[in-house]
Design a protein around this motif. Structure first.
Motif: not given
Length: 466
Positions: A1-17
């Motif tokens: 979970m701790t490894m997936l959270a940063p990736k999920a945040r990065q993916q969300a940031a890219r999608s919002f961008g």
């Protein structure tokens, strides 16, 4: 979970961008609809003329307007011949308007507030915003700079951006440096404020209102007080070269009807804005249970009012100053509506679409295309054209390339002086813009000749005397 959270945040940031990029394209597309179809009106003609002058003239000619916008317009029009056309010159404002939509939406999302989607919809379809995004004037750029300055200050106040991120050293309170560094936010706020002051003097009282709100919200945080003091000092230092121009403008204020009117309208408006903000803050702090519906109803009134202003004959001074603060007003309103009754958002957006359609397809500017076509079709040897000396002559020259000799008449000149100037002509054409100010020359010419033709165009009257 701790490894997936940063990736999920990065993916969300890219999608919002990507969503922000799409939003920019849509907002710009709305502002490009028929952007070059209507002729410049008088003020736009003045902007075109001033930006075509040497830099020394631009910097020293007009004390009532800072020189940044005409300097930018001069460089913009020089990039490509297409950018020197009517639509090309207005494109600079359209880009500023579309960027304002993106900044408003991104700020709401970054602050973790509800209503990012409603903010995007309201600012994209704002009739007031679109109208001034299709003008070769500094309004859209001023609105963008004010929005950036306000957004940076709001982000500096937000504790949401002080959250732990993996790989950063935590402080004693479990927080660390923001993903958007405070130094970057201070730089954005200060640069936007400085450029805004060099773009429009209205930024001065508006930045004062922002500072009051910022200091009231952050007075307990020493880092914010120090940062604000440093940035404000730098902005004031960078604005010092404008002081002689501003002093000159204030000295001429009493004799300049339009500048005097703008001050009389704008200063009370800023005061009302500060009082409304203070009232809203007091209600939220003292009566939180009633704050949400009260602010929600007020937000609905703001949204509908800003749309309705384009359905009224209200003066341009009122509309353009409202357009400067409209993005911030619509953003705040969207957040209030989303927190109160989210389902009310789509109907409010739909309620503004008639005003948007009016602005895009029906709302007229001065029809210099029609005036030029009439003169070109009807002119004869021996005719002369009479026009008040001023920016009208500048804008008419952009669209009329006929052979009529031009007789310009000074606004304060004695009408009796016109008679010897037109005596040798076989026919006299008179073109007047908004002929109540200055007084119409029709009575003067009617005393000398017979009026045979009169045709009305939006805000322009054309008459012929034989």
């Amino acid at each position: 979970m701790t490894m997936l959270a940063p990736k999920a945040r990065q993916q969300a940031a890219r999608s919002f961008g990507l969503l922000l990029a799409l939003l920019f394209v849509v907002a710009l597309g709305v502002r490009l609809i028929r952007i070059g179809d209507r002729a410049f009106w008088t003020d736009e003609g003045y902007s075109a003329w001033l930006s075509a002058q040497p830099v020394a003239v631009i910097v020293g000619h007009d004390p009532f307007h800072p020189p940044l916008y005409p300097l930018l317009l001069k460089g913009w029009a020089a990039l490509h011949p297409l950018l020197d056309g009517d639509g090309g010159r207005r494109l600079l404002s359209a880009l500023a308007g579309a960027l304002t939509v993106v900044v408003c939406t991104a700020t709401v999302r970054a602050l973790g507030l509800p209503g990012a989607g409603l903010t995007a919809a309201l600012t994209t379809t704002s009739a007031l915003g679109v109208w001034y995004s299709q003008e070769q004037r500094s309004v859209a750029l001023t609105a963008l700079l004010l929005t950036v300055a306000a957004a940076a200050l709001a982000l500096l106040l937000s504790p949401r951006l002080l959250q732990p991120t993996r790989g950063h050293r935590r402080g004693g309170d479990g927080r660390h440096a923001t993903p958007l560094p405070p130094l970057l936010l201070w730089a954005a706020s200060g640069l936007a404020a400085l450029l805004g002051v060099w773009t429009h003097y209205a930024m001065i009282p508006l930045l004062g209102a922002l500072s009051v709100a910022f200091l009231a919200a952050g007075w307990k945080r020493r880092d914010l007080l120090v940062g604000w003091s440093v940035v404000t000092a730098l902005v004031m230092l960078g604005s010092l070269p404008l002081l002689p121009r501003l002093e000159d403008a204030l000295g001429q204020l009493s004799g300049h009807r339009f500048a005097e009117r703008a001050v009389l309208l704008f200063v009370p408006g800023v005061a009302a804005l500060v009082l409304a903000g203070a009232g809203g803050w007091w209600v939220v702090r003292r009566h939180p249970a009633t704050a949400r519906p009260l602010l929600g109803r007020g937000a609905a009134v703001v949204i509908l009012g800003l749309a309705a202003i384009m359905l009224t004959p209200a003066g341009n001074s009122i509309k353009r100053h409202l357009a400067v603060v409209a993005p911030l007003a619509l953003t705040s309103a969207a957040v209030s509506i989303a927190a109160w009754r989210p389902r009310l958002g789509p109907p409010l957006v739909a309620a503004g679409l008639p005003a948007l359609a009016l602005v895009l397809f029906l709302h007229p500017k001065e029809d210099w295309h029609g005036v030029a076509a009439l003169l070109k079709a009807e002119e004869q040897p021996g005719d002369v054209l009479v026009l008040y000396q001023g920016y009208q002559a500048i804008v008419l020259a952009r669209y009329y390339n006929g052979a009529l000799p031009l007789i310009t008449f000074g606004e304060g000149e004695d009408p009796a002086q016109l008679a010897p100037k037109v005596a040798p002509a076989s026919r006299v054409w008179l073109v007047e813009v908004n002929p109540t100010v200055p007084p119409s020359l029709v009575p003067t010419l009617e005393a000398l000749r017979r009026k045979t033709v009169e045709q009305q165009f939006p805000r322009i009257r054309v008459a012929r005397f034989e």
